[in-house]
Design a protein around this motif. Structure first.
Motif, PDB file in Angstrom:
ATOM      1  N   UNK A 164      41.392  23.987  50.070  1.00  0.00           N
ATOM      2  CA  UNK A 164      42.577  24.812  50.360  1.00  0.00           C
ATOM      3  C   UNK A 164      42.316  26.268  50.002  1.00  0.00           C
ATOM      4  N   UNK A 165      41.497  26.482  48.981  1.00  0.00           N
ATOM      5  CA  UNK A 165      41.186  27.845  48.557  1.00  0.00           C
ATOM      6  C   UNK A 165      40.493  28.617  49.677  1.00  0.00           C
ATOM      7  N   UNK A 166      39.641  27.923  50.431  1.00  0.00           N
ATOM      8  CA  UNK A 166      38.923  28.587  51.523  1.00  0.00           C
ATOM      9  C   UNK A 166      39.888  29.182  52.535  1.00  0.00           C
ATOM     10  N   UNK A 167      40.969  28.474  52.828  1.00  0.00           N
ATOM     11  CA  UNK A 167      41.945  28.968  53.793  1.00  0.00           C
ATOM     12  C   UNK A 167      42.541  30.296  53.323  1.00  0.00           C
ATOM     13  N   UNK A 168      42.862  30.371  52.042  1.00  0.00           N
ATOM     14  CA  UNK A 168      43.412  31.608  51.489  1.00  0.00           C
ATOM     15  C   UNK A 168      42.378  32.730  51.548  1.00  0.00           C
ATOM     16  N   UNK A 169      41.145  32.417  51.155  1.00  0.00           N
ATOM     17  CA  UNK A 169      40.088  33.434  51.126  1.00  0.00           C
ATOM     18  C   UNK A 169      39.856  34.011  52.513  1.00  0.00           C
ATOM     19  N   UNK A 170      39.723  33.145  53.512  1.00  0.00           N
ATOM     20  CA  UNK A 170      39.421  33.617  54.860  1.00  0.00           C
ATOM     21  C   UNK A 170      40.588  34.377  55.480  1.00  0.00           C
ATOM     22  N   UNK A 171      41.808  34.041  55.084  1.00  0.00           N
ATOM     23  CA  UNK A 171      42.962  34.776  55.601  1.00  0.00           C
ATOM     24  C   UNK A 171      43.127  36.125  54.924  1.00  0.00           C
ATOM     25  N   UNK A 172      42.841  36.167  53.616  1.00  0.00           N
ATOM     26  CA  UNK A 172      43.130  37.374  52.838  1.00  0.00           C
ATOM     27  C   UNK A 172      42.058  38.445  52.961  1.00  0.00           C
ATOM     28  N   UNK A 231      33.399  39.603  40.234  1.00  0.00           N
ATOM     29  CA  UNK A 231      34.305  39.174  41.298  1.00  0.00           C
ATOM     30  C   UNK A 231      33.512  38.624  42.476  1.00  0.00           C
ATOM     31  N   UNK A 232      32.444  39.353  42.852  1.00  0.00           N
ATOM     32  CA  UNK A 232      31.600  38.905  43.957  1.00  0.00           C
ATOM     33  C   UNK A 232      30.983  37.539  43.664  1.00  0.00           C
ATOM     34  N   UNK A 233      30.445  37.399  42.447  1.00  0.00           N
ATOM     35  CA  UNK A 233      29.783  36.148  42.066  1.00  0.00           C
ATOM     36  C   UNK A 233      30.778  34.994  42.052  1.00  0.00           C
ATOM     37  N   UNK A 234      31.961  35.233  41.501  1.00  0.00           N
ATOM     38  CA  UNK A 234      32.979  34.177  41.453  1.00  0.00           C
ATOM     39  C   UNK A 234      33.391  33.754  42.860  1.00  0.00           C
ATOM     40  N   UNK A 235      33.579  34.724  43.743  1.00  0.00           N
ATOM     41  CA  UNK A 235      33.967  34.397  45.109  1.00  0.00           C
ATOM     42  C   UNK A 235      32.829  33.663  45.821  1.00  0.00           C
ATOM     43  N   UNK A 236      31.608  34.114  45.612  1.00  0.00           N
ATOM     44  CA  UNK A 236      30.439  33.452  46.212  1.00  0.00           C
ATOM     45  C   UNK A 236      30.381  31.990  45.777  1.00  0.00           C
ATOM     46  N   UNK A 237      30.541  31.740  44.480  1.00  0.00           N
ATOM     47  CA  UNK A 237      30.452  30.369  43.963  1.00  0.00           C
ATOM     48  C   UNK A 237      31.587  29.486  44.487  1.00  0.00           C
ATOM     49  N   UNK A 238      32.787  30.054  44.587  1.00  0.00           N
ATOM     50  CA  UNK A 238      33.916  29.282  45.124  1.00  0.00           C
ATOM     51  C   UNK A 238      33.602  28.836  46.553  1.00  0.00           C
ATOM     52  N   UNK A 239      33.161  29.786  47.372  1.00  0.00           N
ATOM     53  CA  UNK A 239      32.843  29.474  48.764  1.00  0.00           C
ATOM     54  C   UNK A 239      31.698  28.463  48.842  1.00  0.00           C
TER      55      UNK A 239
END
Length: 295
Positions: A164-172, A231-239
């Motif tokens: 579900x997090x991916x949907x938010x990331x790609x929209x935002x 921030x970049x690293x955290x987002x990279x790892x989430x994805x």
């Protein structure tokens, strides 16, 4: 549609304040409140001592390099030295852990060492591309960071392979979603893009949420490259870890791969091209935006 500000009576607000001040709201009802990473001390990535790493074995070094720092979460506690407490739900799945202050420090050191090694591995942008970076890149950094702040608050710091997090990331995040012609070109277009997406996603009291996120953004940017890189690293790892979930569609995996490549590019851009002066100017621009918007 329910509007908290308009639909609650003065007595409703009074009862709500009593409920919040009782401590039951956070402790008993929704668990611990996540303490965002940008509220601790940031690393000064350009001035770091690498001598410590010469004492590590190859295995220890690789473990730090590959560490998913999103697994390390801290929560607000009533007292700094509160005893460790493990809360379990009916299925015996751990919901949160309150750490001793000493353990929090160990976690910070572990995260910082991991970030330092990852920063060291980032290549110079000139080795990746001969193309001169766009002036818009700086505003895309703002959107990446804004996205991380939003999902950190929304999911209370819990990013464990939740598609579900991916949907938010790609929209935002326009960098990971939009074409190059619709990417932000200044602070106003950068923030407004995400606010417009937040309206589509939904949520109560958008104005207050926007104000809180902008305040968080200013705190994070004052950590300079340290917090931006984190921030970049955290987002990279989430994805990355979301893309490994079983049953995820091939087109989503491909999109995740493209997004990770874009983030790698921006890590190199941050390391090679972004100066503290440029970040300070972003801070000034956001502060001016706040004044113009009467936030």
């Amino acid at each position: 549609t329910f509007d908290m500000e308009k639909d609650l009576t003065p007595q409703d607000w009074e009862d709500f304040k009593k409920f919040v001040n009782s401590g039951n709201c956070i402790e008993d009802k929704i668990g611990k409140l996540y303490k965002p990473f940008w509220l601790r001390d940031a690393i000064t990535l350009d001035i770091i001592d690498l001598s410590y790493f010469s004492t590590l074995t190859e295995e220890e070094t690789n473990t730090l390099k590959n560490l998913n720092i999103n697994k390390y979460r801290e929560y607000y506690t009533k007292e700094e030295n509160e005893e460790e407490e493990e809360i379990e739900d009916e299925d015996n799945d751990t919901m949160y852990i309150t750490l001793h202050k000493e353990e929090q420090i160990v976690n910070y050191v572990t995260i910082n060492n991991s970030l330092i090694l990852k920063w060291k591995e980032i290549k110079n942008l000139a080795s990746l591309t001969k193309t001169v970076p766009s002036e818009r890149n700086l505003y895309q950094i703002v959107d990446i960071v804004f996205t991380v702040i939003y999902i950190s608050r929304l999911f209370n710091g819990d990013f464990d392979t939740n598609s579900e997090i991916l949907e938010y990331i790609f929209q935002l995040c326009p960098l990971l979603y939009a074409n190059k012609d619709t990417l932000p070109f200044d602070i106003t277009s950068s923030i407004n893009y995400i606010v417009d997406k937040m309206k589509i996603i939904g949520g109560n009291n958008l104005k207050r949420t926007k104000n809180l996120l902008i305040s968080d953004m200013l705190i994070l940017l004052k950590g300079m490259k340290g917090f931006i890189f984190e921030s970049f690293i955290r987002l990279y790892d989430i994805i990355h870890f979301c893309s490994l979930e079983q049953g995820i569609k091939k087109r989503i995996v491909q999109r995740c791969t493209l997004s990770k490549n874009k983030l790698i590019y921006f890590m190199s851009y941050l390391k090679s091209n972004v100066t503290n002066e440029m970040i300070n100017q972003l801070i000034v621009d956001i502060q001016n935006y706040k004044k113009e918007q009467s936030i």
